[in-house]
Design a protein around this motif. Structure first.
Motif, PDB file in Angstrom:
ATOM      1  N   THR A  35       0.848  -1.206   0.000  1.00 18.88           N
ATOM      2  CA  THR A  35       0.000   0.000   0.000  1.00 18.88           C
ATOM      3  C   THR A  35       0.880   1.252   0.000  1.00 18.88           C
ATOM      4  O   THR A  35       0.495   2.267  -0.575  1.00 18.88           O
ATOM      5  N   GLY A  36       2.069   1.185   0.621  1.00 18.06           N
ATOM      6  CA  GLY A  36       2.987   2.328   0.578  1.00 18.06           C
ATOM      7  C   GLY A  36       3.391   2.634  -0.873  1.00 18.06           C
ATOM      8  O   GLY A  36       3.348   3.780  -1.307  1.00 18.06           O
ATOM      9  N   LEU A  39       0.418   4.068  -2.745  1.00 18.75           N
ATOM     10  CA  LEU A  39       0.175   5.470  -2.366  1.00 18.75           C
ATOM     11  C   LEU A  39       1.231   6.398  -2.963  1.00 18.75           C
ATOM     12  O   LEU A  39       0.908   7.496  -3.429  1.00 18.75           O
ATOM     13  N   ARG A  40       2.493   5.948  -2.985  1.00 14.33           N
ATOM     14  CA  ARG A  40       3.549   6.798  -3.568  1.00 14.33           C
ATOM     15  C   ARG A  40       3.313   6.982  -5.071  1.00 14.33           C
ATOM     16  O   ARG A  40       3.560   8.059  -5.622  1.00 14.33           O
ATOM     17  N   MET A  57       1.412  10.989   4.855  1.00 15.66           N
ATOM     18  CA  MET A  57       2.598  10.147   4.660  1.00 15.66           C
ATOM     19  C   MET A  57       3.865  10.877   5.083  1.00 15.66           C
ATOM     20  O   MET A  57       4.734  10.304   5.748  1.00 15.66           O
ATOM     21  N   LEU A  61       1.934   9.582   9.454  1.00 14.41           N
ATOM     22  CA  LEU A  61       0.619   9.172   9.974  1.00 14.41           C
ATOM     23  C   LEU A  61      -0.050   8.193   9.021  1.00 14.41           C
ATOM     24  O   LEU A  61       0.261   8.158   7.829  1.00 14.41           O
ATOM     25  N   LEU A  62      -1.006   7.441   9.541  1.00 10.39           N
ATOM     26  CA  LEU A  62      -1.691   6.466   8.684  1.00 10.39           C
ATOM     27  C   LEU A  62      -2.741   7.155   7.809  1.00 10.39           C
ATOM     28  O   LEU A  62      -3.419   8.081   8.241  1.00 10.39           O
ATOM     29  N   VAL A  63      -2.869   6.646   6.591  1.00 16.81           N
ATOM     30  CA  VAL A  63      -3.915   7.075   5.659  1.00 16.81           C
ATOM     31  C   VAL A  63      -5.203   6.341   6.073  1.00 16.81           C
ATOM     32  O   VAL A  63      -5.135   5.249   6.653  1.00 16.81           O
ATOM     33  N   VAL A  68      -7.054   2.814   1.771  1.00 15.95           N
ATOM     34  CA  VAL A  68      -6.133   1.696   1.473  1.00 15.95           C
ATOM     35  C   VAL A  68      -6.909   0.409   1.179  1.00 15.95           C
ATOM     36  O   VAL A  68      -6.506  -0.378   0.320  1.00 15.95           O
ATOM     37  N   GLY A  89       2.970  -4.033   4.238  1.00 18.72           N
ATOM     38  CA  GLY A  89       2.508  -2.746   4.778  1.00 18.72           C
ATOM     39  C   GLY A  89       0.999  -2.665   4.885  1.00 18.72           C
ATOM     40  O   GLY A  89       0.443  -1.602   5.117  1.00 18.72           O
ATOM     41  N   PHE A  90       0.333  -3.772   4.717  1.00 18.82           N
ATOM     42  CA  PHE A  90      -1.124  -3.888   4.819  1.00 18.82           C
ATOM     43  C   PHE A  90      -1.431  -5.305   5.293  1.00 18.82           C
ATOM     44  O   PHE A  90      -0.826  -6.233   4.762  1.00 18.82           O
ATOM     45  N   ARG A  92      -2.657  -2.642   8.381  1.00 18.42           N
ATOM     46  CA  ARG A  92      -1.988  -1.890   9.443  1.00 18.42           C
ATOM     47  C   ARG A  92      -2.927  -1.591  10.605  1.00 18.42           C
ATOM     48  O   ARG A  92      -2.492  -1.019  11.591  1.00 18.42           O
ATOM     49  N   GLN A  96      -8.542  -2.956   8.809  1.00 16.12           N
ATOM     50  CA  GLN A  96      -7.975  -3.390   7.519  1.00 16.12           C
ATOM     51  C   GLN A  96      -7.859  -4.910   7.463  1.00 16.12           C
ATOM     52  O   GLN A  96      -8.107  -5.525   6.426  1.00 16.12           O
ATOM     53  N   ARG A 137      12.845   9.090  -0.381  1.00 17.39           N
ATOM     54  CA  ARG A 137      11.633   9.117   0.456  1.00 17.39           C
ATOM     55  C   ARG A 137      11.831  10.115   1.587  1.00 17.39           C
ATOM     56  O   ARG A 137      12.669   9.906   2.453  1.00 17.39           O
ATOM     57  N   ARG A 149       6.692   7.030  13.127  1.00 11.49           N
ATOM     58  CA  ARG A 149       6.153   5.863  12.399  1.00 11.49           C
ATOM     59  C   ARG A 149       6.275   4.599  13.251  1.00 11.49           C
ATOM     60  O   ARG A 149       5.382   3.740  13.249  1.00 11.49           O
TER      61      ARG A 149
HETATM   62  P1  AMP Z   1       5.336   2.092   3.837  1.00 13.52           P
HETATM   63  O1  AMP Z   1       5.907   2.199   2.448  1.00 13.52           O
HETATM   64  O2  AMP Z   1       4.619   0.800   4.079  1.00 13.52           O
HETATM   65  O3  AMP Z   1       6.366   2.410   4.885  1.00 13.52           O
HETATM   66  O4  AMP Z   1       4.221   3.231   3.948  1.00 13.52           O
HETATM   67  C1  AMP Z   1       4.532   4.610   3.817  1.00 13.52           C
HETATM   68  C2  AMP Z   1       3.384   5.458   4.355  1.00 13.52           C
HETATM   69  O5  AMP Z   1       2.195   5.216   3.583  1.00 13.52           O
HETATM   70  C3  AMP Z   1       2.969   5.157   5.800  1.00 13.52           C
HETATM   71  O6  AMP Z   1       3.770   5.865   6.739  1.00 13.52           O
HETATM   72  C4  AMP Z   1       1.520   5.638   5.797  1.00 13.52           C
HETATM   73  O7  AMP Z   1       1.454   7.062   5.839  1.00 13.52           O
HETATM   74  C5  AMP Z   1       1.047   5.195   4.426  1.00 13.52           C
HETATM   75  N1  AMP Z   1       0.501   3.805   4.419  1.00 13.52           N
HETATM   76  C6  AMP Z   1       1.033   2.725   3.780  1.00 13.52           C
HETATM   77  N2  AMP Z   1       0.283   1.624   3.975  1.00 13.52           N
HETATM   78  C7  AMP Z   1      -0.742   2.013   4.774  1.00 13.52           C
HETATM   79  C8  AMP Z   1      -1.839   1.322   5.367  1.00 13.52           C
HETATM   80  N3  AMP Z   1      -2.025  -0.006   5.164  1.00 13.52           N
HETATM   81  N4  AMP Z   1      -2.707   2.039   6.154  1.00 13.52           N
HETATM   82  C9  AMP Z   1      -2.532   3.364   6.344  1.00 13.52           C
HETATM   83  N5  AMP Z   1      -1.510   4.077   5.842  1.00 13.52           N
HETATM   84  C10 AMP Z   1      -0.611   3.414   5.058  1.00 13.52           C
END
Ligand code: AMP
Length: 191
Positions: A35-36, A39-40, A57, A61-63, A68, A89-90, A92, A96, A137, A149
């Motif tokens: 999911t990261g 989102l990116r 992000m 903080l969490l989205v 997601v 990353g899911f 979280r 979810q 990042r 985080r």
């Molecule tokens: P990651 O690449 O998994 O470290 O995610 C980077 C950022 O994306 C996190 O710090 C959150 O802001 C957001 N994010 C990624 N996955 C999730 C998720 N499953 N739920 C909520 N926010 C997420």
């Protein structure tokens, strides 16, 4: 027919989930759903969703869950011929995790196992700062954001382990050592 292999690869930021996913994709021919990463990609494409998520992000903080979960729903349907998935990353949050079970069960599937990489906080911080020096990042460059985080992981995400423990699907993996050592531990746990 053999059930699909659906793995939740779990662990704090900097545990090595992305690195170890690469081995699992190759060896087990699984589709990687991070999911990261998703989102990116939205952020880079400057979509409304990406712009909305960007600030959360960059602050660590969490989205929102529904965002997601919607992305995972779309990805599962887009890859309906996959041999299985690695969820990185899911989930979280507990919400979810429950939504993932519902989505998979509607497809006649389920999570096979959660593999949780265990890494102490100081090691996570050191790895993320190292990655931040080259990855581009912004959330990996600032130690305050990194520690936030990790706090959010402990408070909101670590309890998700319990959800899989209760279903007998949880395996903890020592996340310290060489990449190859950790890969071997994961392969042994998958069997
Ligand atoms: P990651 O690449 O998994 O470290 O995610 C980077 C950022 O994306 C996190 O710090 C959150 O802001 C957001 N994010 C990624 N996955 C999730 C998720 N499953 N739920 C909520 N926010 C997420």
């Amino acid at each position: 027919m053999r059930k699909k292999l659906n793995i939740v690869l779990f662990g704090p930021p900097g545990a090595g989930k992305g690195t170890q996913s690469e081995f699992m994709i190759k060896r087990y021919k699984l589709v990687h759903l991070s999911t990261g990463d998703l989102l990116r990609a939205e952020k880079d494409a400057e979509t409304p969703l990406g712009l909305q998520a960007q600030e959360l992000m960059s602050n660590g903080l969490l989205v929102a869950d529904d965002i997601v979960i919607g992305m995972i729903r779309n990805a599962l349907h887009a890859h309906n011929k996959a041999k299985g998935f690695i969820f990185d990353g899911f989930p979280r949050t507990q919400a979810q995790a429950e939504a993932l079970d519902e989505l998979l069960s509607a497809l006649g599937e389920e999570i096979s196992m959660m593999l949780a990489l265990e890494v102490p906080e100081e090691e996570s911080v050191a790895r993320l700062l190292k990655r931040g020096a080259t990855s581009g990042r912004s959330d990996d460059k600032d130690e305050t954001v990194i520690r936030k985080r990790i706090r959010i992981y402990e408070e909101e995400t670590a309890p998700v382990k319990r959800y899989y423990q209760d279903k007998g699907k949880y395996t903890g993996i020592d996340g310290l050592g060489s990449i190859e050592d950790i890969t071997a531990r994961l392969a042994k746990a998958i069997g």
